[in-house]
Design a protein around this motif. Structure first.
Motif, PDB file in Angstrom:
ATOM      1  N   LYS A  17      20.295  28.426  16.814  1.00  0.00           N
ATOM      2  CA  LYS A  17      20.255  27.112  16.172  1.00  0.00           C
ATOM      3  C   LYS A  17      19.040  26.372  16.719  1.00  0.00           C
ATOM      4  O   LYS A  17      18.880  26.261  17.938  1.00  0.00           O
ATOM      5  N   SER A  62      16.929  22.795  16.680  1.00  0.00           N
ATOM      6  CA  SER A  62      17.161  21.396  16.321  1.00  0.00           C
ATOM      7  C   SER A  62      15.961  20.533  16.682  1.00  0.00           C
ATOM      8  O   SER A  62      15.312  20.762  17.705  1.00  0.00           O
ATOM      9  N   PHE A  92      11.680  21.939   7.321  1.00  0.00           N
ATOM     10  CA  PHE A  92      11.939  23.120   6.481  1.00  0.00           C
ATOM     11  C   PHE A  92      10.628  23.791   6.082  1.00  0.00           C
ATOM     12  O   PHE A  92      10.517  25.011   6.075  1.00  0.00           O
ATOM     13  N   ILE A 114      16.063  29.885   6.489  1.00  0.00           N
ATOM     14  CA  ILE A 114      17.079  28.975   7.042  1.00  0.00           C
ATOM     15  C   ILE A 114      18.440  29.405   6.513  1.00  0.00           C
ATOM     16  O   ILE A 114      18.629  29.527   5.310  1.00  0.00           O
ATOM     17  N   ILE A 172      22.237  24.529   7.600  1.00  0.00           N
ATOM     18  CA  ILE A 172      21.571  23.272   7.966  1.00  0.00           C
ATOM     19  C   ILE A 172      22.643  22.251   8.297  1.00  0.00           C
ATOM     20  O   ILE A 172      23.680  22.204   7.631  1.00  0.00           O
ATOM     21  N   CYS A 184      18.905  23.756  12.211  1.00  0.00           N
ATOM     22  CA  CYS A 184      18.890  24.878  11.278  1.00  0.00           C
ATOM     23  C   CYS A 184      19.318  26.140  12.022  1.00  0.00           C
ATOM     24  O   CYS A 184      18.859  26.376  13.140  1.00  0.00           O
TER      25      CYS A 184
END
Ligand code: ADP
Ligand code: ASP
Ligand code: MG
Length: 407
Positions: free
Chosen positions: A344, A346, A363, A373, A376, A385
Motif C-alpha cells: 500500500k 500512501s 494516479f 493500481i 484506492i 493505492c
C-alpha cells in the motif's frame, strides 16, 4: 527542574557498548538538573528471536505464553541499563510494566493501555534515581503480562510522558527524525522540522514505522509533545505537535508504504443487504483489523452479484482466509481469492484539504511508471493505492519526486 521521558529503540540499545553510550547520554541530561525516565525496547532482533522460538515450539502458540516470552526482551535491556548506570556510580532503577502500573485491556499481543499509576516512578525520581522502564509491556485485569503490539515501546513512552506530565517525550532512534519518506528507501528523503499529530498519525498508520500509530493517537489526545531524534547525535530532530506550530506549507508532506498487508477478494457475493456485515463481521469478531474495503457492482449486475475486496494485516491473513472461505460458502458467494504480494503506497498532507487534483497527479505518476493500481482509498488528508509489491520502491521514489518533497 524538568521531567524528561526518553525512549531508545532496539538498534539504539543493540549491544552492551550501545547501552553504555545511552547511559552516558541519560546521565549527562540528569546532571543538567533534569529528572530522567527512560523507556527501552528490547535489544535489536531480540523480539523477533523470541517470536521465532515460540513458533518453533508451537505453530499456533498461545498468546498469553507468547506475551510472557516476548516481554523478556525489554526486561533484559532495562536491567542491563540499570547495571550500566550503577557501574558509573549513578543511581538507577529498572521497572517492569506491572511495577510501573501500566494497566491494559485483556487482548494479548496487541493490548491497549487503559491507565497508568506512576506513583512508584515518582517515588524513585524523588530519590534522585534514573528510572528505566521496560517498554512494550503492561499488566491486564487478571494480573497477566500483556504486550502492546510491535513498536509498542513508543506508546509506553508517550503514555508515561502524559501520566507524569513530562515536559517532552524524546524518541531516540536510528534516523535523524521524521522524513518525507523512509530515508532507507529513497536517498532524496528530507528531514522535516515539524509534523502535525494528524499528519504523523496518517503517515504511521500508512506504514511509516518511525513512530507507532497508537503512540501518536495517545499524544494527540493528551497533547504530548514528541521530539524524534537520532540516538547517536545531539542535533535537533523532528517535533510532532499541534498543527498551528509553523507547519510546512505543503500540499503533500510525505509518502509512506506498507508491505505488511494482504488482500482478500470474495467473488460473486449476492447483491443484497447484510452481505458486507456478514463478511466483515466474521473477521472483526476474531479481532482482525480491516484496512481498505472495496465493493462495486458492475452496471447491469445490481441485485445479482458483486465482488468484495478488503485488506488485513499479513499476520492475520491465513486466519482471515479460513474464516472468509467459510462465510463465502454460507452466503453462496462463488470463490475467495487471497494475495499477500501487495503493497500500500500512501501520500499524506494537510494541504490536500484545500487543493484539488492531488489524486489525479498520484494516479498519473504511477501510470507513467507502468504501475497498475489495484485498490484506492482516500481520507481528508491521505490517498492510498494498493499495488503489486515488487513496485514499492519505484512507486515511492516516483511520487516523492513528482510532489518535489526533496525541495
Ligand atoms: P526503533 O527501533 O528505534 O523503534 P524503528 O525501526 O521502529 O526504530 O523506526 C525507525 C525506522 O523507521 C527507520 O530506520 C526508517 O527506516 C523507518 N522509517 C519509515 N518511514 C520513515 C520516515 N518517514 N521517516 C523516518 N524513518 C522512517
Ligand atoms: N521490542 C518490541 C518490538 O520489537 C517493541 C519495540 O521495540 O517498540 O516490536
Ligand atoms: Mg520502533
Amino acid at each position: 527542574m524538568a521531567l524528561i521521558v526518553q525512549k531508545y529503540g532496539g538498534t539504539s540499545v543493540g549491544s552492551i557498548e550501545l547501552i553504555r553510550r545511552v547511559a552516558d547520554k541519560v546521565i549527562a541530561r540528569q546532571h543538567q538538573g533534569n529528572q530522567m525516565v527512560v523507556v527501552l525496547s528490547a535489544m535489536a532482533g531480540e523480539t523477533d528471536r523470541l517470536l521465532r522460538l515460540a513458533h518453533e515450539m508451537s505453530p499456533e502458540p498461545n498468546l498469553r505464553e507468547v506475551d510472557v516470552l516476548i516481554s523478556t526482551g525489554e526486561q533484559q535491556s532495562v536491567a542491563l541499563f540499570g547495571l550500566a548506570c550503577q557501574a558509573k556510580g549513578v543511581e538507577a532503577v529498572s521497572i517492569l510494566g506491572f511495577q510501573a502500573r501500566i494497566e491494559t485491556d485483556e487482548f494479548h499481543g496487541r493490548s491497549c493501555i487503559t491507565g497508568i499509576d506512576p506513583v512508584r516512578i515518582q517515588n524513585e525520581l524523588d530519590q534522585n534515581r534514573i528510572v528505566v522502564v521496560a517498554g512494550f509491556q503492561g499488566i491486564n485485569g487478571s494480573g497477566d503480562v500483556t504486550t502492546l503490539g510491535r513498536g509498542g515501546s513508543d506508546t509506553t513512552a508517550v503514555a508515561l510522558a502524559s501520566a507524569l506530565k513530562a515536559e517532552v517525550c524524546e524518541i531516540f532512534t536510528d534516523v535523524d527524525g521524521v522524513y518525507t519518506t523512509d530515508p532507507h528507501l529513497h536517498p532524496k528523503a528530507r528531514k522535516m522540522r515539524h509534523v502535525s499529530y494528524e499528519e504523523m498519525l496518517e503517515l504511521s498508520s500508512a506504514g511509516a514505522k518511525v513512530m507507532e500509530t497508537r503512540s501518536i493517537e495517545f499524544a494527540m489526545r493528551y497533547g504530548v509533545r514528541i521530539h524524534v531524534r537520532h540516538s547517536q547525535k545531539d542535533e535537533i530532530g523532528t517535533i510532532i505537535s499541534e498543527e498551528e506550530e509553523a507547519m510546512e506549507d505543503r500540499i503533500v508532506s510525505g509518502v509512506a508504504y506498507n508491505k505488511n498487508e494482504a488482500r482478500i477478494t470474495v467473488l460473486k457475493v449476492p447483491d443484497m443487504p447484510g452481505m458486507a456485515a456478514k463478511i466483515l463481521g466474521a473477521v472483526s469478531d476474531a479481532g482482525i483489523v480491516v484496512d481498505m474495503i472495496i465493493q462495486n457492482t458492475s452496471a447491469g449486475q445490481e441485485g445479482r452479484n458483486t465482488d468484495f475486496s478488503f485488506t488485513v494485516p499479513q499476520t492475520d491473513f491465513q486466519q482471515a482466509m479460513a474464516l472468509i472461505t467459510q462465510v463465502a460458502e454460507e452466503i453462496g458467494a462463488e470463490r475467495v481469492l487471497g494475495d499477500d504480494n501487495i503493497a500500500k503506497i500512501s501520500i499524506v498532507g494537510v494541504g490536500m484539504r484545500t487543493h484539488a487534483g492531488v489524486a489525479t497527479k498520484m494516479f498519473q505518476t504511477l501510470a507513467n511508471e507502468g504501475i497498475n493500481i489495484r485498490m484506492i482509498s482516500t481520507s481528508e488528508i491521505k490517498i492510498s493505492c494498493v499495488i503489486t509489491q515488487k513496485y514499492t520502491e519505484l512507486a515511492v521514489r516516483a511520487l516523492h519526486d513528482a510532489f518535489e518533497l526533496d525541495k
